[in-house]
Structure formats: structure tokens, C-alpha cells
Motif scaffolding. Structure first.
Motif, short mmCIF file in Angstrom:
data_model
loop_
_atom_site.label_atom_id
_atom_site.label_comp_id
_atom_site.label_asym_id
_atom_site.label_seq_id
_atom_site.Cartn_x
_atom_site.Cartn_y
_atom_site.Cartn_z
N PRO A 186 -14.02 72.87 -77.18
CA PRO A 186 -15.44 73.18 -77.34
C PRO A 186 -16.13 72.22 -76.01
CG PRO A 186 -14.73 72.53 -79.52
CD PRO A 186 -13.49 72.37 -78.62
N HIS A 187 -15.63 71.40 -75.48
CA HIS A 187 -15.89 70.48 -74.32
C HIS A 187 -15.56 71.06 -72.85
CE1 HIS A 187 -17.58 67.96 -77.26
NE2 HIS A 187 -16.48 67.55 -77.84
N ALA A 188 -14.45 72.08 -73.18
CA ALA A 188 -14.15 72.76 -72.09
C ALA A 188 -13.13 71.81 -71.11
CB ALA A 188 -15.15 73.33 -71.10
N ARG A 189 -12.62 71.08 -71.95
CA ARG A 189 -11.49 70.31 -71.43
C ARG A 189 -10.19 71.02 -71.13
NH1 ARG A 189 -11.42 65.18 -75.54
NH2 ARG A 189 -11.65 67.05 -76.60
N SER A 190 -9.78 72.18 -72.05
CA SER A 190 -8.78 72.82 -71.66
C SER A 190 -9.12 74.22 -72.42
CB SER A 190 -7.55 72.16 -72.55
OG SER A 190 -6.33 72.95 -72.06
N GLY A 191 -8.14 75.23 -72.16
CA GLY A 191 -8.20 76.47 -72.64
C GLY A 191 -7.04 77.37 -72.13
N GLN A 192 -7.05 78.69 -72.61
CA GLN A 192 -6.13 79.83 -72.27
C GLN A 192 -6.05 79.90 -70.81
OE1 GLN A 192 -3.32 80.72 -71.85
NE2 GLN A 192 -3.03 81.82 -73.79
N SER A 193 -4.94 79.46 -69.93
CA SER A 193 -5.11 79.25 -68.49
C SER A 193 -3.88 80.34 -67.80
CB SER A 193 -4.88 78.02 -68.13
OG SER A 193 -5.86 77.10 -68.50
N THR A 194 -3.30 80.76 -68.80
CA THR A 194 -2.14 81.77 -68.30
C THR A 194 -2.71 83.00 -67.50
OG1 THR A 194 -0.78 80.91 -70.00
CG2 THR A 194 0.19 82.76 -68.84
N THR A 310 -2.66 71.16 -99.12
CA THR A 310 -1.80 69.85 -98.72
C THR A 310 -2.40 68.92 -97.90
OG1 THR A 310 0.10 71.65 -98.99
CG2 THR A 310 0.25 69.50 -97.90
N LEU A 311 -3.33 69.51 -96.87
CA LEU A 311 -4.09 68.85 -95.99
C LEU A 311 -5.48 68.58 -96.07
CD1 LEU A 311 -2.17 69.96 -92.65
CD2 LEU A 311 -1.46 68.08 -94.34
N PRO A 312 -6.13 67.51 -95.68
CA PRO A 312 -7.60 67.55 -95.80
C PRO A 312 -8.07 68.18 -94.53
CG PRO A 312 -6.74 65.35 -94.88
CD PRO A 312 -5.54 66.20 -95.21
N TRP A 313 -7.63 69.41 -94.51
CA TRP A 313 -8.14 70.22 -93.13
C TRP A 313 -9.67 71.06 -93.51
CZ3 TRP A 313 -6.87 75.60 -92.06
CH2 TRP A 313 -7.03 76.00 -90.77
N GLN A 314 -10.38 70.67 -92.60
CA GLN A 314 -11.67 71.25 -92.78
C GLN A 314 -11.98 72.06 -91.52
OE1 GLN A 314 -13.51 71.56 -95.63
NE2 GLN A 314 -12.12 70.41 -96.75
N PRO A 315 -11.48 73.11 -91.14
CA PRO A 315 -12.03 73.89 -89.90
C PRO A 315 -13.34 73.95 -89.49
CG PRO A 315 -10.52 75.35 -91.32
CD PRO A 315 -10.97 74.32 -92.25
N GLN A 316 -13.50 73.53 -88.21
CA GLN A 316 -15.14 73.41 -87.56
C GLN A 316 -15.38 74.32 -87.05
OE1 GLN A 316 -16.46 70.20 -88.23
NE2 GLN A 316 -14.62 70.04 -89.55
N HIS A 317 -14.41 75.32 -86.39
CA HIS A 317 -14.85 76.52 -85.57
C HIS A 317 -14.64 77.90 -86.08
CE1 HIS A 317 -15.60 73.30 -82.97
NE2 HIS A 317 -14.26 72.86 -82.98
N ALA A 318 -14.54 78.17 -87.18
CA ALA A 318 -14.24 79.29 -88.15
C ALA A 318 -15.25 80.44 -88.13
CB ALA A 318 -13.76 79.01 -89.53
#
Length: 339
Positions: A186-194, A310-318
Motif C-alpha cells: 500500500p505504501h508502494a515500497r514493492s510490487g510485481q516487477s517481473t 488457526t491464526l488471528p489473521w484479519q485481512p486488511q485489503h480484501a
């Protein structure tokens, strides 16, 4: 998590798409992290400047032994997140030996080095391709695994190696089976670059920015509401967050290993994705209707019940529009990086 339990983590393939986001997630959460990448498909710019980057191959036992000893100011590597490998399904059909070498043989070398060094935890980047053409959707972890291409088999073989090794040695693991990974930090620090990537959302945002003339739609006669294939798209940063939580779970219960799907449990068709890109960019992408590709299931949607239990996983960008907006933001930044 208790800071004393944040062990040094080595990320293989950490200069690649998903690996670089895992590095960011670990770093943001305060974990000591280092990267090994041979840079055949990864990029140095994807690794933060303050993260040690070992340029080399996971098949290099001497290099791995040195990293395991050096990492964390000599504390030693406490966990591995393993992303290194080849991922293009059609290429795996054309060149199966490359995939069995890069994804299976090299993973065996990495696992052997980890056992020798006493590294106790490993997170493995697996795939929904291990299910092949599932007869039912959504797909649970207990759905029969019947890969239909060397890519899927190469990943399933590594899952089996990890299961067998964990039964014989003090190493627990988590295999995360990804569905369709998309978006960017979200902060444009990385992405799909291939260059030449085949992921639909990556291709579509390239077309929206004029980097491609059109987007191919492979098949319009699937058994889906609009006739195009339906997939479960997961934001890469939500996926990276799941890796960190999975590592915490392995450390908390070292006698337990885990296998979990990573997806949101809902799907979008190819045309729905392209319509969403049109909506986000306020322009219309040209669609080229082409024939089906071999081995594409009608619908591939995850059942994420296990990971949520299993995990306390709460997606932020769904949210599909959010995924596309972040991919678009990265694509614009990538143009600046490359001039």
C-alpha cells in the motif's frame, strides 16, 4: 509477540514479488531479517537497504551455512521463509526439468542445510496448483491433491519432503497454498516487477497505462456466470501478514506443523476483474477473446476456514478495487524506477 521470540528469519527469494512483501511485513513487525536471492527473477531494489542481501543460490550449501552462522549478529538463523523458485505454469510444461530442479531439488538442498544447522522452523510458499482441477469449489485443504502440471507437482513434492523431514528431525513447517496473489504494498515500497508477467491484474494495469495494447481473455465458455474463469484474488500484503502469523504459530507450538489455504473465499471472473480495472482507472481496456488454455479450471476459490480458525489473521485489503488501485500505484512507480 514477545520480542525475545522474534528470531532471525532468512527469506529465500526475498527480492521477488511475494518474498519482498514478506520481508517488509517481517521488518515492519520488528523481526531481524536477511535475504538470499540469485536475482534471476528478483530485483535488488525490492530489498530494503538495511536488510542484508546475500546474492547466491539456495543450492549453495557453503553459502547457506555461512548465512545461518552470521545472521542476527551471530545469533543464527531461527526460521526460514522459502519463496525461491520458478512459477510460470506453461513454462513448467515446456521445461519440466527446470521446475523439478529449481523448485524440488533446490528445496531439498535448502531443507538439508536447515536440518544440519538446526534451524527449527520453515514457512513454505506452496500453491493451489497442488489441487489440479478440483471437482468441487471452494477448495479445502483436504481436497484431493492431483496436480496437472510440473509446477504443481514440484511444489507438492516439497510439501511431502517437509512433512517427512519434520517427522524425523526437530523442524516444524507451515505450507501455505496460495490462490491468485495480486496487488502491491500500500505504501508502494514493492510490487510485481517481473517483465512479461502473466498475472491478470498485473497485465490489466499495464494495459490501462498503455504498456500493452490489449488484454487476452482465454475462454468464454466456462461453467461460470459470465463464461470466463473465476479466481480467488488475495492481496499480497495480506498474504505476507499471514506468513508472519504462521511463523509465530510455529514458534509457539514447535511440535505442530500446518498446511493452510491462503485466499479470501470469494472469486471474481476475468471479465469482472477487467471491469474493475476500467472502473478504477476510468478508462476502457481492449479485450481480445482467445481460446481456452489447457488446464484452466472453471472456478478456483479457496475455503479459508482453517487459516481463520488457526491464526488471528484479519485481512486488511480484501477488496478488488483496492487490490487494483495498489497494483496501479506500483506500476506507475515502476515506470519511474526504470526511467
Amino acid at each position: 509477540m514477545n520480542e525475545s521470540r522474534r528470531v532471525p528469519v532468512l527469506v529465500t527469494g526475498g527480492a521477488g514479488y511475494i518474498g519482498s512483501h514478506a520481508v517488509l511485513a517481517l521488518k515492519d513487525a520488528g523481526w531481524p531479517v536477511a535475504v538470499i536471492d540469485n536475482l534471476t527473477t528478483g530485483f535488488k531494489f525490492a530489498v530494503p537497504e538495511d536488510v542484508p542481501l546475500y546474492e547466491g543460490d539456495i543450492e549453495d550449501a557453503d553459502l547457506l551455512a555461512r548465512i545461518f552462522a552470521e545472521q542476527g549478529m551471530g545469533q543464527g538463523t531461527g526460521a526460514i521463509m522459502h519463496f525461491a523458485g520458478s512459477i510460470v505454469v506453461p513454462e513448467s510444461v515446456e521445461n519440466p526439468l527446470k521446475y523439478y530442479h529449481n523448485n524440488t531439488v533446490k528445496s531439498r538442498a535448502l531443507i538439508e542445510a536447515a536440518v544440519k544447522a538446526g534451524v527449527p522452523h520453515m514457512i513454505f510458499s506452496s500453491t493451489a496448483a497442488t489441487y489440479g482441477m478440483p471437482e468441487t469449489s471452494p477448495v479445502t485443504e483436504d481436497t484431493p491433491r492431483k496436480p496437472i502440471n510440473p509446477y504443481g507437482w514440484s511444489k507438492l513434492m516439497t510439501e511431502q519432503m517437509l512433512a517427512d523431514v519434520s517427522a524425523a528431525h526437530p523442524l516444524n513447517f507451515c505450507a501455505l497454498r496460495y490462490f491468485n496473489v495480486a496487488g502491491a504494498d500500500p505504501h508502494a515500497r514493492s510490487g510485481q516487477s517481473t517483465a512479461g508477467a502473466t498475472h491478470l491484474i498485473k497485465v490489466a494495469v499495464e494495459a490501462a497505462l498503455g504498456k500493452r495494447e490489449s488484454v487476452s481473455v482465454f475462454g468464454t465458455d466456462y461453467d461460470t456466470p459470465d463464461g470466463t474463469g473465476v479466481r480467488d484474488y488475495i492481496h499480497v500484503s495480506d498474504l505476507a501478514a499471514a506468513h508472519v502469523l504462521a511463523l509465530e504459530a510455529l514458534i509457539a507450538q514447535p511440535e505442530r506443523s500446518l498446511t493452510m489455504n491462503c485466499g479470501y473465499g470469494r472469486g471474481f471472473s476475468v471479465l469482472e476483474v477487467l471491469d474493475a480495472v476500467d472502473r478504477v482507472t476510468n478508462r476502457t481496456i481492449e479485450r481480445r477473446i482467445e481460446g481456452r488454455r489447457a488446464g484452466d479450471p472453471d472456478s478456483l476459490i479457496s475455503d479459508p476456514s482453517r487459516i481463520r480458525a488457526t491464526l488471528p489473521w484479519q485481512p486488511q485489503h480484501a477488496d478488488l478495487d483496492t487490490i487494483i488501485a495498489h497494483a496501479l500505484q506500483w506500476e506507475r512507480k515502476l515506470s519511474e524506477i526504470r526511467g
